[in-house]
Design an enzyme around this catalytic site. Structure first.
Site, PDB file in Angstrom:
ATOM      1  N   ARG A 148       8.579  14.420  -6.468  1.00 18.49           N
ATOM      2  CA  ARG A 148       8.897  13.304  -5.413  1.00 18.49           C
ATOM      3  C   ARG A 148       9.861  13.702  -4.593  1.00 18.49           C
ATOM      4  NH1 ARG A 148       7.099   8.663  -2.948  1.00 18.49           N
ATOM      5  NH2 ARG A 148       8.499   7.177  -2.700  1.00 18.49           N
ATOM      6  N   THR A 206      -2.068   7.969   1.006  1.00 19.05           N
ATOM      7  CA  THR A 206      -1.739   8.581  -0.349  1.00 19.05           C
ATOM      8  C   THR A 206      -2.997   8.791  -0.920  1.00 19.05           C
ATOM      9  OG1 THR A 206       0.372   7.200  -0.212  1.00 19.05           O
ATOM     10  CG2 THR A 206      -0.605   8.011  -2.450  1.00 19.05           C
ATOM     11  N   ASN A 232       3.129   9.282   2.269  1.00 17.80           N
ATOM     12  CA  ASN A 232       3.479   7.898   2.694  1.00 17.80           C
ATOM     13  C   ASN A 232       2.341   7.421   3.781  1.00 17.80           C
ATOM     14  OD1 ASN A 232       4.639   5.388   2.426  1.00 17.80           O
ATOM     15  ND2 ASN A 232       6.349   5.686   3.779  1.00 17.80           N
ATOM     16  N   ASP A 258      10.519   4.774   2.077  1.00 23.82           N
ATOM     17  CA  ASP A 258      10.335   4.264   0.833  1.00 23.82           C
ATOM     18  C   ASP A 258      11.859   3.762   0.249  1.00 23.82           C
ATOM     19  OD1 ASP A 258       7.758   3.865   0.533  1.00 23.82           O
ATOM     20  OD2 ASP A 258       7.280   5.634  -0.834  1.00 23.82           O
ATOM     21  N   SER A 309       9.263   4.618  -5.635  1.00 28.88           N
ATOM     22  CA  SER A 309       7.949   4.792  -5.335  1.00 28.88           C
ATOM     23  C   SER A 309       7.011   3.947  -6.340  1.00 28.88           C
ATOM     24  CB  SER A 309       7.269   6.020  -5.823  1.00 28.88           C
ATOM     25  OG  SER A 309       5.636   6.272  -5.771  1.00 28.88           O
ATOM     26  N   SER A 310       5.952   3.471  -5.750  1.00 29.05           N
ATOM     27  CA  SER A 310       4.814   2.463  -6.615  1.00 29.05           C
ATOM     28  C   SER A 310       3.688   3.363  -7.272  1.00 29.05           C
ATOM     29  CB  SER A 310       4.146   1.404  -5.685  1.00 29.05           C
ATOM     30  OG  SER A 310       5.225   0.693  -5.039  1.00 29.05           O
ATOM     31  N   GLY A 327      -2.310   2.883  -2.125  1.00 27.83           N
ATOM     32  CA  GLY A 327      -2.155   1.364  -1.856  1.00 27.83           C
ATOM     33  C   GLY A 327      -0.710   0.610  -1.827  1.00 27.83           C
ATOM     34  N   GLY A 328       0.214   1.502  -1.413  1.00 26.62           N
ATOM     35  CA  GLY A 328       1.672   0.964  -1.612  1.00 26.62           C
ATOM     36  C   GLY A 328       1.859   0.223  -2.938  1.00 26.62           C
TER      37      GLY A 328
HETATM   38  O1  DON Z   1       5.287   6.274  -3.239  1.00 27.54           O
HETATM   39  C1  DON Z   1       4.952   5.115  -2.639  1.00 27.54           C
HETATM   40  O2  DON Z   1       4.970   4.111  -3.224  1.00 27.54           O
HETATM   41  C2  DON Z   1       4.202   5.016  -1.347  1.00 27.54           C
HETATM   42  N1  DON Z   1       4.654   6.315  -0.483  1.00 27.54           N
HETATM   43  C3  DON Z   1       2.865   5.077  -1.526  1.00 27.54           C
HETATM   44  C4  DON Z   1       2.118   4.805  -0.300  1.00 27.54           C
HETATM   45  C5  DON Z   1       0.842   4.543  -0.346  1.00 27.54           C
HETATM   46  O3  DON Z   1       0.301   4.350  -1.754  1.00 27.54           O
HETATM   47  C6  DON Z   1      -0.098   4.103   0.950  1.00 27.54           C
HETATM   48  N2  DON Z   1      -1.185   3.667   0.727  1.00 27.54           N
HETATM   49  N3  DON Z   1      -1.442   2.795   1.366  1.00 27.54           N
END
Ligand code: DON
Length: 562
Positions: A97, A372, A392, A414, A443-444, A463-464
């Site tokens: 990360r 992502t 991101n 984030d 992070s997710s 997917g955030g």
């Molecule tokens: O680490 C994370 O949770 C985010 N940076 C992930 C971003 C992500 O999955 C974007 N997709 N829609």
């Protein structure tokens, strides 16, 4: 499996039948790879065929995804790689990360009045954390791989140097981020023609990136974090208003983390620990659901209970989760079945729990797309990797330091820029995820293994914060119904994350009757408008020997078994 997305072509439907059945611990008859880019899946296969193991293949797939999906992940970003080593069963998460640079401060994105400056944590060099992906690849190769980086990085170098045809997604994403990406010449020169995106099929050539990857292959960690590339990264970011120093790069370190482990209905869940919130939330949600006989219940009740479990698991994210090297995350408590029993006790069978009646309300909203990226690998020895990697948002910060080919992430967003103020996904957090020098942003990303006596699954998605609910739904389908990878990736999705107090859903996920029933229980439903996510999964069923690698039919990926 009912409920698959209708009318969508599932990219990999080929399912290999091995002659003999297997049991846990035996070797698979075929290797399998699923990723969001066919070129990356092929790159991984090329490395397996050259004698590499799953860890070498993971390097090849990761680096290639960074070349062919520069909008999703890459050398200027970070990632998590969940590993299982077959010969001794050792499991670890390699944490690559990004970290905040040393000059970062808690309030760096706020103006004199203490209000966030719009887009400061999102666009340009100030939004970029110190990349961890290249260090992650070197770590994977040198500690777990079998081949030199000059071999495992070769497909990525070749595709960066010689180019590859722009896909539909690539052109669409370039059009979407045209304004941002044309602010800085180095990125614009690579990806645009006189400021316009290329046409589908036109070659995208990235000579500077090819050179940077070559230096990484030749010199290992020093090829990126010291020397010529590091100097250009620092000079480039600083000239454009960034705060990176040579020391930030030289002091970056990969961390090895013990995965989060939980159990649900005879399946062991092995998933991403902090600084990901994913594993903790998945295991907590499953612990809550373990108190119900879910498969025997009618569809509406099942979905109601899954939504209520999501609501409660996501509530804790904002309060407790952050970089474990900086904050004390109460893991034992959050993962304990007794804690889940307490959460479960507040669930009513006939009514939605309004989120604002749960304790410690913090606003938390997000939207998710296919930025992502995730990939899954299983080699013939049984080694596995689930990798989720990110810069991101689409094309990260949009900023590329001249002469490097390195598109920088905007992962700093984030962090919680200010307690209670939503970030780009409208996620908020408190002190646990405040900015500090050298700290990893929460992070997710949730690479996950599901292991039982009957078989194995490797899964994950972008997917955030919806990543977590997607992995949860995929896991439930696997554990309850024995879903194959092809079935898991096509499963329609619904999502609740505590706040806003609404269920987001893909059109096919809830039929009219279920919608009516959920609404009458007090759930607020919001159709997500378009489908979301890009799940990449592998399943191996021991009884039949069947191995299935599948890419999400919502996007352009490819699953292969060979
Ligand atoms: O680490 C994370 O949770 C985010 N940076 C992930 C971003 C992500 O999955 C974007 N997709 N829609």
């Amino acid at each position: 499996m009912k409920n698959l997305l209708p009318g969508i072509f599932v990219v990999s439907v080929s399912i290999s039948m091995a002659a003999a059945s297997a049991v846990a611990g035996e070797r698979p008859q075929k290797a399998a790879i699923a990723s969001a880019s066919p070129l990356a899946t092929e790159a991984g296969m090329e490395i397996l065929e050259a004698g590499g193991n799953a860890f070498d293949a993971a390097v090849a797939v990761s680096a290639t995804l960074g070349v062919t999906e520069p909008y999703g992940s890459g050398i200027g970003g970070g990632g998590f790689w969940l590993l299982h080593r077959a010969h001794d069963g050792f499991k670890v998460m390699v944490d690559g990360r990004e970290v905040a640079p040393a000059a970062a401060t808690r309030d760096m994105y706020l103006d004199e009045d203490g209000e966030p400056v719009p887009r400061l944590s999102v666009d340009g060099p100030l939004a970029a954390g110190i990349p961890g992906a290249p260090a992650g690849w070197v770590h994977l190769a040198t500690k777990y791989g079998r081949l030199p980086l000059s071999v495992s990085l070769a497909p990525a170098i070749r595709l960066a140097r010689d180019g590859f045809p722009a896909t539909h997604h690539m052109v669409r994403n370039l059009a979407y981020k045209k304004e941002l990406m044309n602010r800085w010449p180095a990125a614009a020169e690579v990806f645009y023609r006189d400021g316009e995106p290329p046409r589908e099929g036109e070659l995208i050539v990235q000579p500077d990136l090819a050179r940077t990857l070559t230096l990484l292959a030749e010199q290992g960690i020093d090829g990126f974090y010291r020397g010529d590339v590091a100097r250009k990264l620092v000079e480039g970011t600083r000239a454009a208003g960034g705060i990176w120093t040579l020391d930030d790069l030289a002091s970056y370190r990969v961390k090895e983390r013990e995965p989060v482990v939980g159990h649900y209905r005879g399946t062991r869940i092995v998933s991403a620990p902090p600084p990901s919130s994913g594993g903790v939330l998945i295991v907590n949600a499953l612990n809550i659901l373990a108190g119900f006989e879910l498969p025997a219940m009618k569809e509406t009740t099942q979905k109601h209970l899954v939504i209520e479990a999501m609501r409660r698991a996501y509530r804790d994210r904002a309060e407790f989760l952050g970089d474990p090297d900086f904050v004390d995350v109460p893991m034992d408590r959050l993962l304990h079945p007794f804690y889940a029993a307490g959460q479960r006790a507040g669930i009513r069978m006939d009514k939605a729990t309004p989120s604002d009646t749960l304790p410690g309300v913090v606003r938390q909203v997000m939207a998710g797309g296919t930025q992502t990226t995730h990939f899954s690998v299983l080699d013939r020895e049984g080694n596995r990797v689930g990798g989720t990697m990110s810069i991101n948002f689409w094309f990260g910060s949009g900023f590329m330091p001249p002469g490097t080919g390195v598109l920088l992430n905007n992962e700093m967003d984030d962090f919680s820029v200010k307690p209670g103020v939503p970030n780009g996904y409208e996620l908020v957090g408190g002190d646990a995820n405040e900015i500090a020098p050298g700290k990893r942003m929460l992070s997710s990303m949730t690479p996950t293994f599901l292991e039982s006596e009957d078989g194995l699954a490797i899964l994950g998605t972008p997917g955030g914060s919806r990543i977590i609910s997607m992995v949860l739904l995929g896991s439930l389908a696997r554990i309850h119904d024995g879903a194959s990878a092809t079935e898991m990736v096509a499963l329609p999705r619904y999502h609740h994350q505590y706040l806003p107090d609404a269920v987001f859903f893909e059109e096919q996920a809830l039929d009219g009757e279920v919608r009516g029933a959920l609404e009458s229980m007090g759930h607020v439903l919001r159709a997500s408008g378009r489908n979301y996510g890009n799940l990449q999964a592998i399943t191996w069923d021991y009884e039949t020997g069947r191995i299935d690698a599948a890419a999400d039919p919502r996007a352009e990926g490819l699953g292969l078994e060979r």
